[in-house]
Design a protein around this motif. Structure first.
Motif, PDB file in Angstrom:
ATOM      1  N   LYS A  15       0.849  -1.188   0.000  1.00  0.00           N
ATOM      2  CA  LYS A  15       0.000   0.000   0.000  1.00  0.00           C
ATOM      3  C   LYS A  15       0.888   1.243   0.000  1.00  0.00           C
ATOM      4  O   LYS A  15       1.798   1.363   0.820  1.00  0.00           O
ATOM      5  N   LYS A  16       0.618   2.175  -0.910  1.00  0.00           N
ATOM      6  CA  LYS A  16       1.385   3.422  -0.974  1.00  0.00           C
ATOM      7  C   LYS A  16       0.794   4.424   0.013  1.00  0.00           C
ATOM      8  O   LYS A  16      -0.409   4.702  -0.022  1.00  0.00           O
ATOM      9  N   VAL A  17       1.653   4.961   0.880  1.00  0.00           N
ATOM     10  CA  VAL A  17       1.188   5.804   1.981  1.00  0.00           C
ATOM     11  C   VAL A  17       2.002   7.094   2.049  1.00  0.00           C
ATOM     12  O   VAL A  17       3.229   7.072   1.919  1.00  0.00           O
ATOM     13  N   ILE A  18       1.301   8.211   2.250  1.00  0.00           N
ATOM     14  CA  ILE A  18       1.935   9.478   2.615  1.00  0.00           C
ATOM     15  C   ILE A  18       1.539   9.770   4.052  1.00  0.00           C
ATOM     16  O   ILE A  18       0.347   9.711   4.404  1.00  0.00           O
ATOM     17  N   ILE A  19       2.520  10.083   4.894  1.00  0.00           N
ATOM     18  CA  ILE A  19       2.261  10.371   6.304  1.00  0.00           C
ATOM     19  C   ILE A  19       2.359  11.868   6.539  1.00  0.00           C
ATOM     20  O   ILE A  19       3.385  12.479   6.235  1.00  0.00           O
ATOM     21  N   CYS A  64       2.548  22.576  13.407  1.00  0.00           N
ATOM     22  CA  CYS A  64       1.390  22.819  14.269  1.00  0.00           C
ATOM     23  C   CYS A  64       1.165  21.565  15.113  1.00  0.00           C
ATOM     24  O   CYS A  64       0.253  20.778  14.849  1.00  0.00           O
ATOM     25  N   GLY A  65       1.976  21.376  16.102  1.00  0.00           N
ATOM     26  CA  GLY A  65       1.833  20.160  16.878  1.00  0.00           C
ATOM     27  C   GLY A  65       2.926  20.006  17.901  1.00  0.00           C
ATOM     28  O   GLY A  65       3.367  20.976  18.528  1.00  0.00           O
ATOM     29  N   GLU A  66       3.427  18.782  18.059  1.00  0.00           N
ATOM     30  CA  GLU A  66       4.302  18.444  19.179  1.00  0.00           C
ATOM     31  C   GLU A  66       5.745  18.893  18.994  1.00  0.00           C
ATOM     32  O   GLU A  66       6.502  18.929  19.966  1.00  0.00           O
ATOM     33  N   THR A  67       6.166  19.176  17.751  1.00  0.00           N
ATOM     34  CA  THR A  67       7.520  19.678  17.527  1.00  0.00           C
ATOM     35  C   THR A  67       7.455  20.979  16.741  1.00  0.00           C
ATOM     36  O   THR A  67       6.502  21.220  15.987  1.00  0.00           O
ATOM     37  N   ASP A  68       8.471  21.796  16.882  1.00  0.00           N
ATOM     38  CA  ASP A  68       8.600  22.953  16.001  1.00  0.00           C
ATOM     39  C   ASP A  68       8.987  22.468  14.612  1.00  0.00           C
ATOM     40  O   ASP A  68       9.632  21.414  14.450  1.00  0.00           O
ATOM     41  N   LEU A  69       8.592  23.221  13.587  1.00  0.00           N
ATOM     42  CA  LEU A  69       8.682  22.751  12.210  1.00  0.00           C
ATOM     43  C   LEU A  69      10.108  22.367  11.808  1.00  0.00           C
ATOM     44  O   LEU A  69      10.325  21.325  11.179  1.00  0.00           O
ATOM     45  N   ARG A  70      11.093  23.186  12.184  1.00  0.00           N
ATOM     46  CA  ARG A  70      12.487  22.890  11.819  1.00  0.00           C
ATOM     47  C   ARG A  70      12.908  21.523  12.343  1.00  0.00           C
ATOM     48  O   ARG A  70      13.476  20.703  11.609  1.00  0.00           O
ATOM     49  N   TRP A  71      12.621  21.279  13.607  1.00  0.00           N
ATOM     50  CA  TRP A  71      13.096  20.051  14.232  1.00  0.00           C
ATOM     51  C   TRP A  71      12.275  18.846  13.803  1.00  0.00           C
ATOM     52  O   TRP A  71      12.818  17.744  13.640  1.00  0.00           O
ATOM     53  N   GLY A  72      10.980  19.038  13.591  1.00  0.00           N
ATOM     54  CA  GLY A  72      10.170  17.946  13.084  1.00  0.00           C
ATOM     55  C   GLY A  72      10.635  17.472  11.724  1.00  0.00           C
ATOM     56  O   GLY A  72      10.670  16.266  11.437  1.00  0.00           O
ATOM     57  N   THR A  73      11.021  18.429  10.881  1.00  0.00           N
ATOM     58  CA  THR A  73      11.534  18.084   9.548  1.00  0.00           C
ATOM     59  C   THR A  73      12.852  17.328   9.648  1.00  0.00           C
ATOM     60  O   THR A  73      13.079  16.330   8.942  1.00  0.00           O
ATOM     61  N   ILE A  74      13.725  17.782  10.535  1.00  0.00           N
ATOM     62  CA  ILE A  74      15.015  17.100  10.725  1.00  0.00           C
ATOM     63  C   ILE A  74      14.808  15.685  11.242  1.00  0.00           C
ATOM     64  O   ILE A  74      15.477  14.733  10.804  1.00  0.00           O
ATOM     65  N   THR A 100      15.198   5.788   0.754  1.00  0.00           N
ATOM     66  CA  THR A 100      15.607   6.818  -0.209  1.00  0.00           C
ATOM     67  C   THR A 100      14.500   7.197  -1.180  1.00  0.00           C
ATOM     68  O   THR A 100      14.615   8.203  -1.879  1.00  0.00           O
ATOM     69  N   GLN A 101      13.439   6.399  -1.246  1.00  0.00           N
ATOM     70  CA  GLN A 101      12.334   6.703  -2.154  1.00  0.00           C
ATOM     71  C   GLN A 101      11.377   7.746  -1.591  1.00  0.00           C
ATOM     72  O   GLN A 101      10.481   8.215  -2.295  1.00  0.00           O
ATOM     73  N   VAL A 102      11.562   8.139  -0.355  1.00  0.00           N
ATOM     74  CA  VAL A 102      10.603   8.988   0.348  1.00  0.00           C
ATOM     75  C   VAL A 102      10.907  10.465   0.123  1.00  0.00           C
ATOM     76  O   VAL A 102      12.051  10.903   0.273  1.00  0.00           O
ATOM     77  N   SER A 103       9.860  11.232  -0.210  1.00  0.00           N
ATOM     78  CA  SER A 103       9.969  12.691  -0.258  1.00  0.00           C
ATOM     79  C   SER A 103       9.584  13.246   1.108  1.00  0.00           C
ATOM     80  O   SER A 103       8.499  12.954   1.618  1.00  0.00           O
ATOM     81  N   VAL A 104      10.485  14.027   1.714  1.00  0.00           N
ATOM     82  CA  VAL A 104      10.204  14.689   2.987  1.00  0.00           C
ATOM     83  C   VAL A 104       9.962  16.163   2.689  1.00  0.00           C
ATOM     84  O   VAL A 104      10.822  16.842   2.116  1.00  0.00           O
ATOM     85  N   ASN A 142      22.004   9.630   3.109  1.00  0.00           N
ATOM     86  CA  ASN A 142      21.603  11.036   3.141  1.00  0.00           C
ATOM     87  C   ASN A 142      20.513  11.267   2.096  1.00  0.00           C
ATOM     88  O   ASN A 142      20.618  10.807   0.966  1.00  0.00           O
ATOM     89  N   ILE A 143      19.435  11.918   2.492  1.00  0.00           N
ATOM     90  CA  ILE A 143      18.401  12.318   1.535  1.00  0.00           C
ATOM     91  C   ILE A 143      18.185  13.818   1.663  1.00  0.00           C
ATOM     92  O   ILE A 143      18.420  14.413   2.723  1.00  0.00           O
ATOM     93  N   ASN A 144      17.747  14.429   0.587  1.00  0.00           N
ATOM     94  CA  ASN A 144      17.496  15.867   0.563  1.00  0.00           C
ATOM     95  C   ASN A 144      16.034  16.152   0.879  1.00  0.00           C
ATOM     96  O   ASN A 144      15.143  15.356   0.554  1.00  0.00           O
ATOM     97  N   ILE A 145      15.790  17.298   1.489  1.00  0.00           N
ATOM     98  CA  ILE A 145      14.423  17.746   1.719  1.00  0.00           C
ATOM     99  C   ILE A 145      13.828  18.194   0.387  1.00  0.00           C
ATOM    100  O   ILE A 145      14.470  18.906  -0.388  1.00  0.00           O
ATOM    101  N   ASP A 146      12.614  17.768   0.091  1.00  0.00           N
ATOM    102  CA  ASP A 146      11.901  18.209  -1.107  1.00  0.00           C
ATOM    103  C   ASP A 146      11.662  19.715  -0.997  1.00  0.00           C
ATOM    104  O   ASP A 146      11.299  20.211   0.075  1.00  0.00           O
ATOM    105  N   ASP A 147      11.872  20.447  -2.086  1.00  0.00           N
ATOM    106  CA  ASP A 147      11.755  21.912  -1.989  1.00  0.00           C
ATOM    107  C   ASP A 147      10.323  22.403  -2.169  1.00  0.00           C
ATOM    108  O   ASP A 147      10.070  23.619  -2.123  1.00  0.00           O
ATOM    109  N   ARG A 148       9.363  21.503  -2.364  1.00  0.00           N
ATOM    110  CA  ARG A 148       7.966  21.915  -2.494  1.00  0.00           C
ATOM    111  C   ARG A 148       7.292  21.993  -1.118  1.00  0.00           C
ATOM    112  O   ARG A 148       7.549  21.141  -0.263  1.00  0.00           O
ATOM    113  N   PRO A 149       6.426  22.991  -0.915  1.00  0.00           N
ATOM    114  CA  PRO A 149       5.619  22.969   0.313  1.00  0.00           C
ATOM    115  C   PRO A 149       4.770  21.708   0.354  1.00  0.00           C
ATOM    116  O   PRO A 149       4.409  21.139  -0.692  1.00  0.00           O
TER     117      PRO A 149
END
Length: 335
Positions: free
Chosen positions: A5-9, A40-50, A62-66, A103-110
């Motif tokens: 099953k393909k899932v986006i979290i 908008c939740g339990e972590t600040d955006l910068r740290w949640g992304t990291i 490596t297939q995942v877009s963050v 190492n993976i890169n952060i996707d530059d799209r919102p």
């Protein structure tokens, strides 16, 4: 064997979100294709992304877009206590212990652009797993109204409290330095993921997308406790991190109140890992108005009609959840 099953979290990357992602990385029935982070939740955006990026690197996903999402709700200014968020921002001190080789890169799209474009381009249906407030999904609906939402197989969301009390007041009254005032301390009705952005929740509830809620009604049956530590016997990095999170959350980072498992329960239900569940189907509304006394903002309640019925999970077996969750964490790392 069926295709995964393909899932986006969509996630606020709290401790329970991390436990959900670790489980999904070891579940052969799931392919994570994207993670959209909300601040908008339990972590600040910068740290949640990291944290999200680091976990995907740890699991060689490596297939995942963050993707980076919203830093503030559509309306209201509801936030978790900052002292609580500070503890979650470094995974209760565990983030610095991780040293992934990938190492993976952060996707530059919102986040909302990524969601809209992915749904427009996919040939397969995608499941959305919502583990934080609904802000990113609501912004997709608002800014990209032509999104091909027909490609969303369903949204599974840990959200709401339909027939039981909420947990906003419970958290704010748990520790003196977490108290944030009357709109929090008098709110006995709302669950945090809805309260954090009630307008966003209302927009998703009123959409035509198939929606299954795993609210506090179900989560209250599955309470965090020491037994989960002993159930995880594997020693790979993913299982070890999960075990350490359980140790932290029942130890130095405990909240001083009974805490349900929350997001991992919703995640396991999404994967069909629990066979016996009690659920009903209702039209639901969301209160979006704050008040200083007996605040009902974020309350989810049954209404007589709506765009489509929402499936509400109300009863589950803690034993069945614990057995399944630990069996997946103890399995061989597949990717």
């Amino acid at each position: 064997m069926n295709k995964p099953k393909k899932v986006i979290i969509d996630t606020d990357m709290g401790w329970d979100d991390v436990l959900s992602l670790l489980y999904l990385m070891k579940n052969p029935t799931i392919e994570i294709i994207g993670i959209t982070v909300t601040g908008c939740g339990e972590t600040d955006l910068r740290w949640g992304t990291i944290i999200a990026k680091t976990l995907m690197e740890l699991g060689n996903q490596t297939q995942v877009s963050v993707c980076v999402g919203a830093s503030s709700p559509l309306e209201c200014s509801h936030v978790f206590p900052q002292a609580f968020k500070n503890d979650m921002n470094d995974m209760m001190g565990l983030l610095g212990t991780l040293n992934p080789k990938t190492n993976i890169n952060i996707d530059d799209r919102p986040a909302w652009q990524y969601l809209a474009e992915t749904l427009s381009r996919t040939d397969e249906n995608i499941t959305l797993l919502s583990l934080g407030g609904f802000t990113n999904i609501a912004k997709m609906l608002e800014q990209y109204p032509d999104t091909n939402i027909g490609k969303i197989e369903a949204i599974y969301a840990m959200a709401g409290a339909v027939y039981v009390d909420g947990n906003v007041d419970l958290l704010n009254n748990a520790q003196p330095d977490w108290g944030q005032g009357a709109i929090y301390a008098t709110n006995h009705a709302a669950e945090w993921n809805v309260f954090i952005d009630p307008l966003a929740a209302k927009m998703v509830f009123e959409s035509s997308i198939s929606l299954t809620l795993i609210p506090l009604d179900a989560c209250n049956h599955v309470i965090l406790g020491p037994s989960y530590v002993g159930k995880i016997t594997a020693s790979d990095p993913i299982a070890t991190l999960a075990k350490n999170i359980f140790k932290k959350k029942i130890g130095a980072s405990n909240e001083g109140i009974p805490v349900p498992i929350f997001d991992p329960l919703a995640t396991v239900i999404m994967t069909k890992g629990i066979k016996n569940i009690q659920q009903s189907s209702q039209f639901l509304g969301v209160n979006i108005t704050d008040s200083e006394h007996n605040n009902q903002c974020g309350n989810t309640f049954v209404v007589p009609t709506g765009s489509r019925r929402i499936s509400i999970v109300q009863g589950v077996s803690q034993f069945e959840f614990a057995e399944h969750y630990s069996s997946v964490l103890n399995s061989e790392v597949l990717r």
